[in-house]
Motif scaffolding. Structure first.
Motif, PDB file in Angstrom:
ATOM      1  N   GLU A 204       0.829  -1.216   0.000  1.00  0.00           N
ATOM      2  CA  GLU A 204       0.000   0.000   0.000  1.00  0.00           C
ATOM      3  C   GLU A 204       0.859   1.260   0.000  1.00  0.00           C
ATOM      4  O   GLU A 204       0.578   2.213  -0.736  1.00  0.00           O
ATOM      5  CB  GLU A 204      -0.941  -0.002   1.199  1.00  0.00           C
ATOM      6  CG  GLU A 204      -1.898   1.177   1.211  1.00  0.00           C
ATOM      7  CD  GLU A 204      -3.010   1.035   2.218  1.00  0.00           C
ATOM      8  OE1 GLU A 204      -4.007   1.776   2.110  1.00  0.00           O
ATOM      9  OE2 GLU A 204      -2.898   0.169   3.117  1.00  0.00           O
ATOM     10  N   LEU A 212      -2.927  -2.646  -3.950  1.00  0.00           N
ATOM     11  CA  LEU A 212      -3.092  -3.547  -2.807  1.00  0.00           C
ATOM     12  C   LEU A 212      -4.415  -4.300  -2.943  1.00  0.00           C
ATOM     13  O   LEU A 212      -4.476  -5.508  -2.691  1.00  0.00           O
ATOM     14  CB  LEU A 212      -3.062  -2.771  -1.494  1.00  0.00           C
ATOM     15  CG  LEU A 212      -3.416  -3.609  -0.250  1.00  0.00           C
ATOM     16  CD1 LEU A 212      -2.369  -4.693  -0.008  1.00  0.00           C
ATOM     17  CD2 LEU A 212      -3.559  -2.720   0.978  1.00  0.00           C
ATOM     18  N   LYS A 213      -5.457  -3.593  -3.341  1.00  0.00           N
ATOM     19  CA  LYS A 213      -6.788  -4.210  -3.438  1.00  0.00           C
ATOM     20  C   LYS A 213      -6.790  -5.387  -4.403  1.00  0.00           C
ATOM     21  O   LYS A 213      -7.498  -6.370  -4.194  1.00  0.00           O
ATOM     22  CB  LYS A 213      -7.818  -3.179  -3.911  1.00  0.00           C
ATOM     23  CG  LYS A 213      -8.042  -2.009  -2.974  1.00  0.00           C
ATOM     24  CD  LYS A 213      -8.785  -2.386  -1.721  1.00  0.00           C
ATOM     25  CE  LYS A 213      -9.122  -1.161  -0.888  1.00  0.00           C
ATOM     26  NZ  LYS A 213      -9.726  -1.507   0.410  1.00  0.00           N
ATOM     27  N   CYS A 214      -5.986  -5.299  -5.482  1.00  0.00           N
ATOM     28  CA  CYS A 214      -6.102  -6.299  -6.555  1.00  0.00           C
ATOM     29  C   CYS A 214      -4.842  -7.146  -6.718  1.00  0.00           C
ATOM     30  O   CYS A 214      -4.640  -7.742  -7.775  1.00  0.00           O
ATOM     31  CB  CYS A 214      -6.433  -5.608  -7.868  1.00  0.00           C
ATOM     32  SG  CYS A 214      -5.088  -4.584  -8.534  1.00  0.00           S
ATOM     33  N   VAL A 251      -6.678  -9.893   4.126  1.00  0.00           N
ATOM     34  CA  VAL A 251      -7.440  -9.660   2.888  1.00  0.00           C
ATOM     35  C   VAL A 251      -8.845  -9.179   3.224  1.00  0.00           C
ATOM     36  O   VAL A 251      -9.351  -8.205   2.649  1.00  0.00           O
ATOM     37  CB  VAL A 251      -7.495 -10.955   2.038  1.00  0.00           C
ATOM     38  CG1 VAL A 251      -8.592 -10.860   0.977  1.00  0.00           C
ATOM     39  CG2 VAL A 251      -6.147 -11.209   1.376  1.00  0.00           C
ATOM     40  N   LYS A 254      -8.809  -5.612   5.093  1.00  0.00           N
ATOM     41  CA  LYS A 254      -8.469  -4.486   4.223  1.00  0.00           C
ATOM     42  C   LYS A 254      -9.342  -4.431   2.972  1.00  0.00           C
ATOM     43  O   LYS A 254      -9.093  -3.641   2.065  1.00  0.00           O
ATOM     44  CB  LYS A 254      -6.978  -4.564   3.848  1.00  0.00           C
ATOM     45  CG  LYS A 254      -6.052  -4.291   5.032  1.00  0.00           C
ATOM     46  CD  LYS A 254      -4.593  -4.347   4.621  1.00  0.00           C
ATOM     47  CE  LYS A 254      -3.670  -3.941   5.757  1.00  0.00           C
ATOM     48  NZ  LYS A 254      -3.742  -2.492   6.031  1.00  0.00           N
ATOM     49  N   CYS A 256      -9.649  -6.378   0.420  1.00  0.00           N
ATOM     50  CA  CYS A 256      -8.907  -6.632  -0.812  1.00  0.00           C
ATOM     51  C   CYS A 256      -9.630  -7.674  -1.671  1.00  0.00           C
ATOM     52  O   CYS A 256     -10.419  -8.478  -1.159  1.00  0.00           O
ATOM     53  CB  CYS A 256      -7.501  -7.132  -0.495  1.00  0.00           C
ATOM     54  SG  CYS A 256      -6.466  -5.934   0.363  1.00  0.00           S
TER      55      CYS A 256
END
Length: 284
Positions: A204, A212-214, A251, A254, A256
């Protein structure tokens, strides 16, 4: 959006259940309760584009996300210019195949340090990556994400920081975080929840919340020695790590939506299902 889980290649159970060829993979993945699959081209991109498209059509019908592991012999950090240019060609071949499948991610090993310093190796890999990105653009493959992978052997290019440096080149580059590799190269370095959190925070802070999300991920328990990775194990192993639970908890916490590919030795689909089931239990 939510995390997707699947195996790298086929578990032993694929053949045990009577399946024989790659076009049966989507049916098998669905039967195992999974929603991702990483096609293995470690020894070369040998799937034709027509067959790749057929596989992609079948996977799309079942909501399965496809990615592709590029050839192992890619060496973006080689001191030999010809080997680096050949690596660009292997990346292009991988990108063409995954595009035909309807996927958009290829996982790449960037190379080793050999007899040069880590800094020199990273510099060569960065230059090669720039060439590869330009080559993708020139072929109309600019929507394909190269995912540089964190590596398990100490002499390989692929620490967390090195992968971050590569991904900082372009927003299209998505890190492939192999937690087993990171644990192995540090001889069991993933011990506490904060050790895992550090990885998420680093992504991040260096690449931003969107990547970070993907992020892409590989996960398996791995036996290691002083040189790092020795061999992949299964979740039944109680000696070597790492544990998958902290990864899944982070995961979820956050929010994600990674693709998490399990690389267990022969039980990758079953172990991927264990991770997915834990993920679903947290979300309830």
């Amino acid at each position: 959006m939510s995390a997707k889980f699947g195996p790298a290649g086929n578990s032993a159970s694929f053949h045990d259940m009577g399946y024989k060829h790659s076009l049966q993979v989507p049916e098998y993945i669905e039967k195992m309760g999974l929603d991702a699959f990483e096609y293995q081209c470690g020894r070369g991109v040998n799937i034709g584009l027509e067959k790749a498209a057929e596989l992609g059509k079948l996977a799309l019908e079942k909501g399965i996300a496809l990615s592709l592991h590029a050839p192992y012999y890619i060496s973006m950090s080689s001191v030999d210019p010809e080997k680096r240019l050949n690596s660009v060609n292997y990346i292009l071949a991988s990108a063409r195949a995954v595009k035909a499948m309807g996927g958009n991610r290829i996982v790449v090993h960037t190379g080793s340090c050999g007899k040069i310093s880590r800094e020199e190796a990273l510099g060569l890999a960065i230059d090669t990556m720039k060439i590869a990105l330009g080559a993708l653009d020139s072929e109309g493959l600019g929507d394909i994400h190269i995912c540089p992978e964190t590596m398990g052997k100490v002499n390989q290019l692929g620490t967390l920081d090195e992968v971050m440096a590569l991904c900082e080149l372009d927003e299209r580059l998505i890190p492939c975080i192999d937690f087993g590799h990171l644990n192995a190269r540090d001889m069991g370095g993933l011990k506490t929840f904060d050790d895992y959190r550090h990885i998420f925070d680093t992504i991040e802070n260096r690449l931003g919340a969107d990547r970070l999300k993907c992020f892409h991920s590989h996960f398996s328990k791995i036996e290691y020695t002083v040189g790092g990775e020795k061999r992949h194990l299964t979740f039944a192993d109680n000696v070597f790590g790492p544990d998958f639970e902290p990864v899944i908890e982070l995961v979820a916490a956050k929010n994600c939506s990674p693709v998490i590919i399990c690389e267990s030795d022969g039980t990758q689909a079953e172990d991927a299902a264990a991770m997915k089931n834990y993920y679903k239990s947290i979300l309830k």
